[in-house]
Write a protein that holds these residues in place. Sequence first.
Motif, mmCIF file in Angstrom:
data_model
loop_
_atom_site.group_PDB
_atom_site.id
_atom_site.type_symbol
_atom_site.label_atom_id
_atom_site.label_comp_id
_atom_site.label_asym_id
_atom_site.label_seq_id
_atom_site.Cartn_x
_atom_site.Cartn_y
_atom_site.Cartn_z
ATOM 1 N N ASP A 184 86.961 29.072 16.516
ATOM 2 C CA ASP A 184 86.698 29.543 15.163
ATOM 3 C C ASP A 184 86.420 28.372 14.223
ATOM 4 O O ASP A 184 85.452 28.393 13.446
ATOM 5 C CB ASP A 184 87.889 30.356 14.661
ATOM 6 C CG ASP A 184 87.636 30.960 13.283
ATOM 7 O OD1 ASP A 184 86.723 31.788 13.164
ATOM 8 O OD2 ASP A 184 88.347 30.577 12.324
ATOM 9 N N ASP A 216 82.857 26.951 12.377
ATOM 10 C CA ASP A 216 82.660 26.640 10.962
ATOM 11 C C ASP A 216 81.962 25.295 10.792
ATOM 12 O O ASP A 216 81.086 25.135 9.931
ATOM 13 C CB ASP A 216 84.013 26.614 10.236
ATOM 14 C CG ASP A 216 84.632 27.998 10.110
ATOM 15 O OD1 ASP A 216 83.903 28.989 10.282
ATOM 16 O OD2 ASP A 216 85.845 28.081 9.836
ATOM 17 N N GLU A 223 90.902 30.060 21.089
ATOM 18 C CA GLU A 223 90.244 30.955 20.139
ATOM 19 C C GLU A 223 90.239 30.363 18.735
ATOM 20 O O GLU A 223 89.237 30.432 18.019
ATOM 21 C CB GLU A 223 90.949 32.315 20.136
ATOM 22 C CG GLU A 223 90.261 33.340 19.244
ATOM 23 C CD GLU A 223 90.898 34.717 19.348
ATOM 24 O OE1 GLU A 223 90.583 35.573 18.491
ATOM 25 O OE2 GLU A 223 91.696 34.941 20.276
ATOM 26 N N ARG A 224 91.370 29.776 18.345
ATOM 27 C CA ARG A 224 91.454 29.182 17.004
ATOM 28 C C ARG A 224 90.525 27.971 16.886
ATOM 29 O O ARG A 224 89.845 27.788 15.878
ATOM 30 C CB ARG A 224 92.902 28.759 16.723
ATOM 31 C CG ARG A 224 93.136 28.163 15.342
ATOM 32 C CD ARG A 224 92.821 29.154 14.252
ATOM 33 N NE ARG A 224 92.904 28.552 12.930
ATOM 34 C CZ ARG A 224 92.444 29.122 11.834
ATOM 35 N NH1 ARG A 224 91.826 30.295 11.908
ATOM 36 N NH2 ARG A 224 92.563 28.525 10.671
#
Length: 264
Positions: free
Chosen positions: A194, A198, A190-191
């Motif tokens: 993310d 970006d 998940e990180r």
Amino acid sequence: MTRPIDDLIAIMARLRDPENGCPWDVKQTFATIAPYTIEEAYEVADAIDRHDMHDLRDELGDLLLQVIFHSRMAEEAGDFAFGDVVAAICEKMERRHPHVFGDVTHESDSARSRDWDRLKAEERKAKGGEDHSALAGISRGLPEWQRAIKLQKRAANTGFDWPDHRPVLDKLAEELDEVRHEFENGADEERLADEIGDVLFVAANVARHAKVDVSRALRGANQKFERRFRGMEALAESEGRTLTSYSLEEQEQLWRRVKQAEKL
């Protein structure tokens, strides 16, 4: 030879006839046809990229058929017909181009873009929309890269934008460093998603500042990779081997040979 649009409308009506039409066409709905509409739009773009005017003619016809198909289903439901679609887009184009069909003048392309967004916002307000954000009305059904560009353009029209490409490139390098940091520190999926998101968002912004169409650029990259990979397979076959029999280092050598051959 040319034929009037009424011929195509009549053909679709015949295809949709419950008793004598085509069973496949009759059972379709807006939801089932929507994916074909999207696919046909991409095939139009592909024909343009290939500079194939024969295919472009045919693909535009396929895309037009999608408009006729949706219009026919709406007419059957008593909502609107193809003529209403044409009338609506004619009125919209005239309304959104007061510098062409009226007496409005713009001092720059950016001013014209801001006026376009203002007119669209007024249309949304007239329809009773409650979202008055500068970002309102951007479809969530768009490919995410395209939605990213639209979000950035809308924000830029309010003045929220980098002055040129240099700070955007710096931001891209910063986001890549963050992805590298997450990899090296065992971040969860998940990180990573993310942080990679970006990177992709800023990469889209780089393309916007360069005035490069993201879809076209990515299609070009895909085509280049496919061409070179197929070249590697051809080299392997010419040596009586399969690509999987090469080590990664040997495959890299094949890749460099293909790239070098393209330069000759």
